[in-house]
Structure formats: C-alpha cells, structure tokens
Motif scaffolding. Sequence first.
Motif, mmCIF file in Angstrom:
data_model
loop_
_atom_site.group_PDB
_atom_site.id
_atom_site.type_symbol
_atom_site.label_atom_id
_atom_site.label_comp_id
_atom_site.label_asym_id
_atom_site.label_seq_id
_atom_site.Cartn_x
_atom_site.Cartn_y
_atom_site.Cartn_z
ATOM 1 N N ALA A 1 17.784 12.587 -18.763
ATOM 2 C CA ALA A 1 18.423 13.731 -19.433
ATOM 3 C C ALA A 1 18.253 13.642 -20.941
ATOM 4 O O ALA A 1 18.011 14.657 -21.608
ATOM 5 C CB ALA A 1 19.903 13.775 -19.074
ATOM 6 N N SER A 2 18.397 12.431 -21.461
ATOM 7 C CA SER A 2 18.311 12.283 -22.919
ATOM 8 C C SER A 2 18.218 10.811 -23.306
ATOM 9 O O SER A 2 18.414 9.919 -22.479
ATOM 10 C CB SER A 2 19.551 12.893 -23.577
ATOM 11 N N ILE A 3 17.968 10.628 -24.599
ATOM 12 C CA ILE A 3 17.903 9.257 -25.152
ATOM 13 C C ILE A 3 18.870 9.193 -26.327
ATOM 14 O O ILE A 3 18.976 10.129 -27.126
ATOM 15 C CB ILE A 3 16.465 8.928 -25.624
ATOM 16 N N GLY A 4 19.613 8.073 -26.416
ATOM 17 C CA GLY A 4 20.520 7.864 -27.549
ATOM 18 C C GLY A 4 20.139 6.576 -28.256
ATOM 19 O O GLY A 4 19.803 5.583 -27.602
ATOM 20 N N LEU A 5 20.178 6.615 -29.580
ATOM 21 C CA LEU A 5 19.811 5.424 -30.350
ATOM 22 C C LEU A 5 20.909 5.099 -31.354
ATOM 23 O O LEU A 5 21.376 5.975 -32.072
ATOM 24 C CB LEU A 5 18.475 5.662 -31.064
ATOM 25 N N ASP A 6 21.330 3.843 -31.347
ATOM 26 C CA ASP A 6 22.375 3.384 -32.263
ATOM 27 C C ASP A 6 21.742 2.366 -33.215
ATOM 28 O O ASP A 6 21.523 1.212 -32.846
ATOM 29 C CB ASP A 6 23.516 2.752 -31.436
ATOM 30 N N SER B 1 19.350 11.712 -29.654
ATOM 31 C CA SER B 1 20.403 11.736 -30.681
ATOM 32 C C SER B 1 20.526 10.354 -31.282
ATOM 33 O O SER B 1 20.291 9.357 -30.606
ATOM 34 C CB SER B 1 21.756 12.128 -30.071
ATOM 35 N N ALA B 2 20.910 10.314 -32.553
ATOM 36 C CA ALA B 2 21.023 9.011 -33.223
ATOM 37 C C ALA B 2 22.402 8.826 -33.827
ATOM 38 O O ALA B 2 23.073 9.800 -34.203
ATOM 39 C CB ALA B 2 19.956 8.909 -34.303
ATOM 40 N N GLY C 1 17.284 14.806 -32.665
ATOM 41 C CA GLY C 1 17.681 16.206 -32.756
ATOM 42 C C GLY C 1 19.056 16.336 -33.372
ATOM 43 O O GLY C 1 19.298 17.144 -34.258
ATOM 44 N N LYS C 2 19.978 15.487 -32.944
ATOM 45 C CA LYS C 2 21.332 15.548 -33.486
ATOM 46 C C LYS C 2 21.740 14.157 -33.980
ATOM 47 O O LYS C 2 21.439 13.156 -33.342
ATOM 48 C CB LYS C 2 22.297 16.044 -32.406
ATOM 49 N N VAL C 3 22.407 14.142 -35.101
ATOM 50 C CA VAL C 3 22.831 12.873 -35.695
ATOM 51 C C VAL C 3 24.350 12.882 -35.781
ATOM 52 O O VAL C 3 24.937 13.811 -36.326
ATOM 53 C CB VAL C 3 22.205 12.724 -37.105
ATOM 54 N N ILE C 4 24.989 11.872 -35.198
ATOM 55 C CA ILE C 4 26.464 11.842 -35.230
ATOM 56 C C ILE C 4 26.942 10.491 -35.753
ATOM 57 O O ILE C 4 26.192 9.513 -35.753
ATOM 58 C CB ILE C 4 27.086 12.104 -33.830
ATOM 59 N N THR C 5 28.179 10.444 -36.185
ATOM 60 C CA THR C 5 28.712 9.184 -36.720
ATOM 61 C C THR C 5 29.029 8.237 -35.569
ATOM 62 O O THR C 5 29.209 8.650 -34.421
ATOM 63 C CB THR C 5 30.002 9.421 -37.527
ATOM 64 N N ALA D 1 23.330 14.156 -26.968
ATOM 65 C CA ALA D 1 22.018 14.815 -26.880
ATOM 66 C C ALA D 1 21.940 15.645 -25.597
ATOM 67 O O ALA D 1 21.466 16.786 -25.621
ATOM 68 C CB ALA D 1 20.915 13.768 -26.896
ATOM 69 N N ALA D 2 22.447 15.083 -24.495
ATOM 70 C CA ALA D 2 22.388 15.794 -23.208
ATOM 71 C C ALA D 2 23.236 17.060 -23.243
ATOM 72 O O ALA D 2 22.821 18.115 -22.780
ATOM 73 C CB ALA D 2 22.848 14.872 -22.088
ATOM 74 N N SER D 3 24.443 16.945 -23.843
ATOM 75 C CA SER D 3 25.318 18.124 -23.872
ATOM 76 C C SER D 3 24.778 19.175 -24.834
ATOM 77 O O SER D 3 24.921 20.371 -24.611
ATOM 78 C CB SER D 3 26.757 17.738 -24.231
ATOM 79 N N THR D 4 24.122 18.742 -25.898
ATOM 80 C CA THR D 4 23.512 19.695 -26.839
ATOM 81 C C THR D 4 22.417 20.472 -26.120
ATOM 82 O O THR D 4 22.296 21.687 -26.239
ATOM 83 C CB THR D 4 22.887 18.945 -28.041
#
Lengths: 440, 260
Positions: free
Chosen positions: B4-9, B62-63, B75-79, B253-256
Amino acid sequence: MTISRQLQYALIKNVAAPLLVKTDAWKSARSFRAKKDKPNPPFGPRLESYIKLKELMLEHYFTGRYADGAVPVAWITSGSPVELLRPFGFHIVYPENHAALCAVRRRAKDLCVHAENEGFCRDLCSYARTDFGSVMSGQTPVGRVPKPDLLVTCTNICQTALAWYKVLARKFNVPLYVFDTPFIYGEGEEHDVDYIVAQFHELIEMCEKVTGRKLDQKQLTYHTQLGCECSKAWGKVLDLCRNRPAPMTTFDAFIYIGPIVAMRGLPECLSFYKFLHDELQDRVSRGIGAIQNERYRLLWDNLPIWFAIRDLSTAFAQGGFNFVCSTYTNAWAETAHHFDPNDVYRSSAKLYSRIILNRDLRNKADLILKLCRDFQCDGAVLHSDRSCKPYSVGQYNLADILNREHGIKTMILEADHGDPRSYSPEQGELRVKAFMETFQ
Amino acid sequence: MTIASIGLDAGSTTVKAVAINPEGQIAARVIENTKPDISSQAERLIEGLRSETGSGPDTTVSATGYGRKMVRNAGKVITEITAHGRGAFFLAGKALTLVDVGGQDSKVIRIAASGNVEDFAMNDKCAAGTGRFLEVILHRLEIGYDQVEPMLDRASGSVSISNTCTVFAESEIISLLARGVPVEEIVYAVHAAFAERVGSLVMRLGRPSAIHMSGGGARNAGLVKLLGKHLCVPATVLPEAQFVGALGAALTAASTRAGI
C-alpha cells in the motif's frame, strides 16, 4: 551640559533628524507603494504604519546619539515610571528596548559573548548581557547610545534589573534610583501604595538634584495623563484583534510595541497608535486579515523570541495559525484603567505595581483565560524563556490549567528572548509543526 | 505481494523504513545507521524495499524524523510526533501514553481513543534524557543493552549520579570507577537518573495508567522495567518498537493515497 553640545543637539533634533527621517520615509514609502498590491503569502497586505514606526524609532535613536552633554539622559527599565522623568527634559534610554533591537538585528549573540568574556555568567538574562556587551565594547546597531546621568530601575519586572543597574551605576559612576514595588498577592494592600508613593517623591528629589530643575507639577500631570492615553490607545489597537480575521498578528504587535515602551508620555507616541488603529480598523471593516487563511487563533505568553520572529510567524501563518493576543503586549495596556488625573501619585502607584510580572500566578492564569475568551483563542504557546525566569516560572501549572481544566491546547516552547544559542531552531520547528498537527 | 505504501523515519541515529500491505501490516523493513548523506541513503533504502516487495515506483512514500525534509521522493512529510502517534495507535488499538526514547530526543505522546495526538512533551535542548545519553555512558562502560537488565537486578542502588548533564555524568562515572564502585551499581545509577528525567517528562502530561514504549531505547529491557517502577505503572514495549515512526509515516501515506 555645554552650550556647544546643546547647540549641536538642537541642530540635530530640529534640522538633521527630521531631514534624515523624511529622506528615509520617502525611500520607505516608495518601496511600500511598489510592494503594496503585490501578494505577500502567507500574510495579508503590508501595513503602512510600519513606515511611521521606522520614522519614529529612527528619530528617537538618531537624536539620542547627541543627547548626552546637551540634555539630561536617563537609562531606565521598561517598568519604571517614566512619566516622572519627562517634566525634567530627560532623553530616555531603555536598555531592554535597545537589547531587543540588537537581537532582531542578530547582533545580540556577539554582545553577549563580549559580556561573558568579561566574566558575566551565561545564565544571566540576555538583555543584561547584551547591554553589558554594548556598554563595554561600544558596539550598537543604532550608531551610539548616549551615556546616562541617572539610572532608574524598578523591581516590578524582575530582580535581575536591580543587579544589572548596580553594574551600570559602577561603570558610569552616576546615581541609581531603585524603585521597589512589593509583589502583589491577590488585590494588594493600601500600605504598598503608600510605600510606592513615598518613592515617587524620592525619585523626584533625585531628578531635581541631577538636572538642577524644580518639578513642574502641571508638566507632570500632563505627561502622566498622556502616558495613560498612550497605554489606552495601545490597548485599543490590540483589541482590534478580537475581530475575525484579526487585522494584525501578535508578531506584528511585538514590533509595533516599540513606541509604548520607549516613548510613553510623548505626543508622537499617541499619534502613532491613532494612525495604526485607523489603518487596522480599515482592515477590519474590509474583512482583511493579517494572515491569508486564519483557521486557528492562538495566545502567546512571555517575551518574543526576537531573533526568530520571522521564522515563527511564517511557520504558523503557513499552517493557518494566527497569534491574536499575548500577555506581553497586553502588559503595556492592562493597568491603564488605574490612572486617575485627580490622584496622580496613588493611581500611578497602582498602575506600576499591578502589572502581570509583579502579581501571583492565579492572577496570570485568570488573565490568560480572559484573553483566550475575549480573543476566541483555540490554543496557547507558552514561551519558556531561559533569560526571563519570573515570566517563565509556573508555566507548567499554567499549561495544566489551560489544557486540562479549560481544553485549550497548549505548547511550551523552550527558547530565549535574545540569545540564539539557547534556542534550537530544528527542535523548535518540530514542536511547532507537531503542535499544529494536533489541531487536525 | 501487494504494497500500500512505504514509510521512512530518518532519525538522528538510525534510518528506518517499512513497506506495509493494504491491512497496514509490515511486509518488509530495513534499518541502518544514519549516514551523512541522508538523501541518497533514503533513496537507496526505499528502492531496496520496492525491489524486495516487487512494488512499483508509484508506491506512495511518506517521511518523518529529523532528516524528513531530505527525503526527495516523499509525497507527504509529517513530524515524528504525529508519525509515532499514528503508528502506536495502530499497534495498540486503543488510547495510550507512548514514551519514545530516540537518539536525539525523548518524546511522550498522549494518544486519544480516536487515535489523535492529544498532547506531547519532549526533552529540552540537552542530551540528558535522550538515547544518546545512555549510548555515551554504556559505551564508556563497554556494556550492551542486553547486559543491562541482569545488572540492574543485581544492583543495590547504593550510589547515585547527577541527571543534569551527559558530560558531567560521564565524569562522575569516571570518579566512581576510580573509587572501585561495582559497575552494576553505576549502571543502576545511570538508569535511575534517566528514568527520573524521562519520568518527569511523562508526568508533565499527567500520570498515566500505563505506558507503552518505542524507539531504540525500548530495546533496553532494564530501562523499560525501571521506568515502569519509577512511575509505578506497567510499562510495555510495542511490537516493532523501532519502526513505530516509519509505520506511522506509511499509514499516513496509505491514507493520503486513499484520500482518507
């Protein structure tokens, strides 16, 4: 005072300064006209009042360069009863105002380091360190600060002001008056008022001695009344931010606060705030906001982070957050109602002792809650100011009261009003963004 | 597999990345120490996850984390606050108080039953109370996280150290070692000081009924136990503790993408 210095000062004040101000104003007006209709995202249109502010402050600091030796000069704290000094013709210097200017111009850090190299501890207030650094190095962004003939410090803002001015008194070898305002618990006592009134008379005696002039009681009433009108005019400006959208942000107010701090009791101060009020009122009637998309409204507590005003105001405005009130800007308006022209001394005693920093935490909490109600705030940012301990103490309790008892989202932002070394922009930005995300 | 998506911290000590399936389960994960060039590192890790899971280049990313702005294809950057809040709520499935002990900061996040972050607190501009504090001290004592818990069990708690500064704490430890104080007593003192520091951060948001832990610090079982003891509440380590932020970013990222 020498005649040649007096002549030079008169020439500067009446010819050179107005000429300089007019030239600068002409340049500023041209630049303003060019930018006036251009988009300024995330903010609303620019304010013309800024040009007037620049004129006022330029004239004040420029004539100040030539004041010593021509007119008596007093250095005083922001909470000192300046109106008492006006009838004696003092040129007034506010080291706090000057230190804030140094911080805005990114000069404070080097001045602080200079003071630290002279042995002053880094834990001292950065205003004090900036002032010491400036005095010792002679460096200032305003060209020159005139030397004092008299120092007046008042304990209503903090106790650091006491030790700070003792250092200045030793350095300049001039008289120092310590104006002591007892801390107010609850509503205060009448004997506190007696104690403060007695000090007014002592200070007047000292002014008479330093200047060789007798007090003109009519002049005192005039300046005191005018000082009160200036405070009320400032209060009316701030009150316009009760409107949605607010026509000004608190970050703007931090800049427009200059005259009420440095020129209280002078006619030009009053006319400036009338001009600003009219311009903001016009915005209100046309529904123009200080930021383009005001979604949430916030309160700011404590002094500004002078060196980060632009970054913070942009970050918040981009998220649709507008600061519409603050305890700091309100401090120069909150006690004006105490003034009574028929009882100048006793009413002024109340006016100067009942400011937020000289009152208990319950009063501060009640004030913040009232401001949040009046200005319809959705949240609050409490700046935990490393330099200003009296303002910062109790903020965790305040956050609890606001957040848990009243559901007002609250963030504590750790920084400093003047020393950028005590603020981590990366961590600050993270906190700000995370705080804004909690509103979604 | 369907991704569905990838998240990077991109944290200060390690970079974590996860790929999640449409149910939000972690399908692939990767972690490595943070390199100076975060942009290239992030790109490489994302590419690695894509090829491991067979997902295409259009998979949303998302990162979060300190290096989040350096992630070019996010695509989206969050704290980190929002990312950890989202990831922790997904894993716990209920309102909770999360304590995340990261390298650069420690965070306490109160998450409501709705999944929204209600409030948060972070350590101030100081290494004391961060993962870095323990890292520096344990490195000085040549001790790994896995050795800590048995040492704490053996210690009597007879010595204490200052909890105000990592540098001062390190020099205090040198003095204690020179006095012949047993290493387990020093390890206990360091962890007690740490628990006190992080404990007060927790208390800023009000005493919770329990705490959940994430971040690199959650791998230190001794610390988890001591923090729970200090606060007198049960302390639980979330599954995938080091990947909570990356998971939160992936969920975002998935919800976006789904327009949620």
